[in-house]
Design a protein around this motif. Structure first.
Motif, mmCIF file in Angstrom:
data_model
loop_
_atom_site.group_PDB
_atom_site.id
_atom_site.type_symbol
_atom_site.label_atom_id
_atom_site.label_comp_id
_atom_site.label_asym_id
_atom_site.label_seq_id
_atom_site.Cartn_x
_atom_site.Cartn_y
_atom_site.Cartn_z
ATOM 1 N N ARG A 15 1.797 3.451 10.873
ATOM 2 C CA ARG A 15 1.441 2.712 9.692
ATOM 3 C C ARG A 15 2.232 1.139 9.392
ATOM 4 O O ARG A 15 1.740 0.446 8.816
ATOM 5 C CB ARG A 15 2.094 3.530 8.293
ATOM 6 N N GLN A 22 -6.288 -2.372 4.639
ATOM 7 C CA GLN A 22 -5.775 -1.126 5.324
ATOM 8 C C GLN A 22 -4.572 -0.614 4.598
ATOM 9 O O GLN A 22 -3.757 -1.592 4.179
ATOM 10 C CB GLN A 22 -5.840 -0.867 6.458
ATOM 11 N N ASP A 23 -3.970 0.429 4.437
ATOM 12 C CA ASP A 23 -2.951 0.992 4.238
ATOM 13 C C ASP A 23 -1.999 0.925 5.332
ATOM 14 O O ASP A 23 -1.300 1.904 5.745
ATOM 15 C CB ASP A 23 -2.922 2.360 3.515
ATOM 16 N N ARG A 24 -1.589 -0.423 5.780
ATOM 17 C CA ARG A 24 -0.878 -0.546 6.668
ATOM 18 C C ARG A 24 0.024 -1.752 6.391
ATOM 19 O O ARG A 24 -0.516 -2.863 5.847
ATOM 20 C CB ARG A 24 -1.474 -0.622 8.139
#
Length: 498
Positions: free
Chosen positions: A9, A34-36
């Motif tokens: 992540r 995105q969740d990164r």
């Protein structure tokens, strides 16, 4: 390498410059929304090498991936056009030749043009193959446009590397990349598997944790070598130049659309024209020339007044034994270095980024994926290495200890195979996907006096009259395309006027 199954992540990039910000921009584009998280750590007090101001044509593919406007790119980086490289003194003291982009002639009956050309030479034909390559003729005439009615004009660019990094930083930050100012003081490793866990910055308080770490810290390889002790494959035996002195100068007159490489007593000198200045440097072997003498030799061969003090560099040609080690990928000089003779440094950054994007981990680190990445990366280094060594090995010079030692060093078996096959048959051994193909190898080998003893038998299929007619048609086509191109200086002025 052991597998590790943890979600990836948090991506941490160490180092800025071209490598760091190219990586940040590409990852920012790929992972937008995105969740990164992508974090780049750099210090303004640590300088970047920033002398690699020439590229090869695939740079446009990278910029297109970022959806970057070519005109904006050239304006922001003070860029000029590069149609190839003029080599002076490599095939002998009075020898000059041009290594162009694009293609020499056209394939006929599935056989590369140079085989027909070799037959033409054996019959006493004009040895100048320039009229069969648009980029060569455009360089001679100082002309450029991105395309003619018949197709593209193959080109790369010269640019200010520091300006390119600034341009990419703005792009990356717009995509959500976070920048942290600071020096890395310590690297924490997981005691169980040796993976990098976190970085401690020089203020002693800030901790930057991550799952994937990308080392863009330059020659020192702060993570890949300093923390992970990956090891280095040294190619100094074949590529003895281990130093460079660089200096920008004023430029008078219009910039030519090509790079110039001039052979010197202990290496070679580059000249790279930008819109606002020239970049100059002397790449040399410290075993054959002292640093002060190298700077003096560079100053004696400058075409304009210096704009800054000399920048001195030391390096060892080669690469890390693994470009990807555990959860760390080395990009740019942290991964390896091949001297800038064919302007491949930026390209190797680009291809490493593309390879990483293709194999980017989601849920952990699979050793098979890492092994494939390293196999492909190291193969690419070796193929480009052979092309660079070929310039030295066939240079046809023995007038100084440096050039005599270069010849005495021999060549890798893979390069010997290429050269011997070419001498015997005229065939150029290459693989699809190689950066340098038949036109590139032919231009360099021929320019330096390597002469094949034969050519492909299919090239005998045309009568002498038909071959002469086809050659005349090809010359006419190139001349027609050339007539459509404006002066390079006019192209740049139009760019600045927008």
């Amino acid at each position: 390498m052991s597998a590790r199954t943890r979600p990836v992540r948090r991506i941490v990039i160490v180092g800025g410059g071209s490598a760091g910000w190219m990586t940040a921009a590409a990852l920012g584009r790929a992972l937008a929304g995105q969740d990164r998280t992508i974090t780049l750590v750099e210090s303004e007090t640590i300088g970047t090498v920033g002398v690699g101001e020439a590229t090869v044509p695939p740079i446009h593919e990278f910029n297109r991936y970022l959806r970057m406007d070519p005109a904006d790119f050239l304006r922001a980086t003070h860029g000029t056009i590069k149609l190839g490289i003029a080599f002076d003194g490599w095939g002998g003291a009075d020898n000059s030749y041009f290594h162009p982009f694009g293609y020499l002639g056209v394939e006929m009956a599935g056989v590369h043009f140079h085989h027909y050309w070799l037959r033409h030479l054996a019959a006493g034909g004009d040895p100048d193959h320039g009229p069969y390559n648009l980029e060569t003729m455009a360089a001679r005439a100082g002309r450029f446009a991105p395309a003619t009615r018949h197709g593209p004009v193959h080109h790369a660019v010269h640019f200010d590397a520091a300006a390119y990094a600034r341009f990419l930083r703005a792009y990356a930050e717009d995509k959500g990349v976070a920048r942290i100012e600071g020096k890395v003081a310590d690297v924490s490793l997981d005691p169980e598997d040796g993976y990098i866990e976190a970085l401690t910055l020089d203020d002693g308080r800030r901790i930057v944790e991550g799952d994937l770490f990308i080392d863009c810290s330059g020659f020192r390889g702060l993570l890949i070598e300093g923390a992970l002790q990956t090891g280095y494959t040294d190619w100094n035996h074949w590529l003895p130049c281990d130093s460079a002195v660089a200096m920008p100068t004023e430029r008078s007159g219009d910039p030519p659309p090509f790079t110039r490489s001039t052979a010197r007593a202990a290496g070679w000198q580059w000249r790279i024209p930008l819109q606002h200045r020239d970049g100059n440097g002397y790449v040399y072997s410290s075993a054959h020339l002292g640093h002060d003498d190298a700077e003096a030799a560079l100053r004696a061969n400058l075409s304009g007044a210096p704009l800054a003090d000399a920048n001195r560099l030391r390096f060892t040609a080669g690469h890390r034994k693994h470009i990807w080690n555990r959860n760390c990928v080395a990009i740019g000089l942290a991964g390896g270095f091949l001297e800038p003779l064919e302007s491949t440094s930026i390209h190797l950054i680009q291809t490493t980024i593309i390879r990483l994007l293709a194999l980017l981990p989601r849920d952990g680190f699979d050793p098979h994926v890492v092994a494939r990445f390293n196999r492909d990366a190291l193969h690419e280094y070796a193929v480009i290495r052979d092309f660079v060594i070929a310039h030295y090995a066939t240079a046809n010079r023995d007038d100084t200890p440096f050039w005599r030692d270069v010849v005495a060093a021999g060549v890798p078996d893979s390069l010997a195979e290429r050269i011997e096959a070419y001498r015997a048959t005229g065939n150029i051994l290459f693989e699809p996907g190689d950066l340098f193909g038949p036109t590139n190898w032919y231009a360099v080998l021929t320019g330096q006096g390597v002469k094949p003893r034969s050519w492909h038998p299919i090239a005998d299929g045309l009568s002498s009259e038909d071959l002469s007619a086809r050659l005349a048609t090809l010359r006419g086509r190139v001349a027609e395309q050339l007539s459509e191109l404006p002066p390079h200086s006019e192209f740049l002025r139009r760019l600045s006027a927008v």
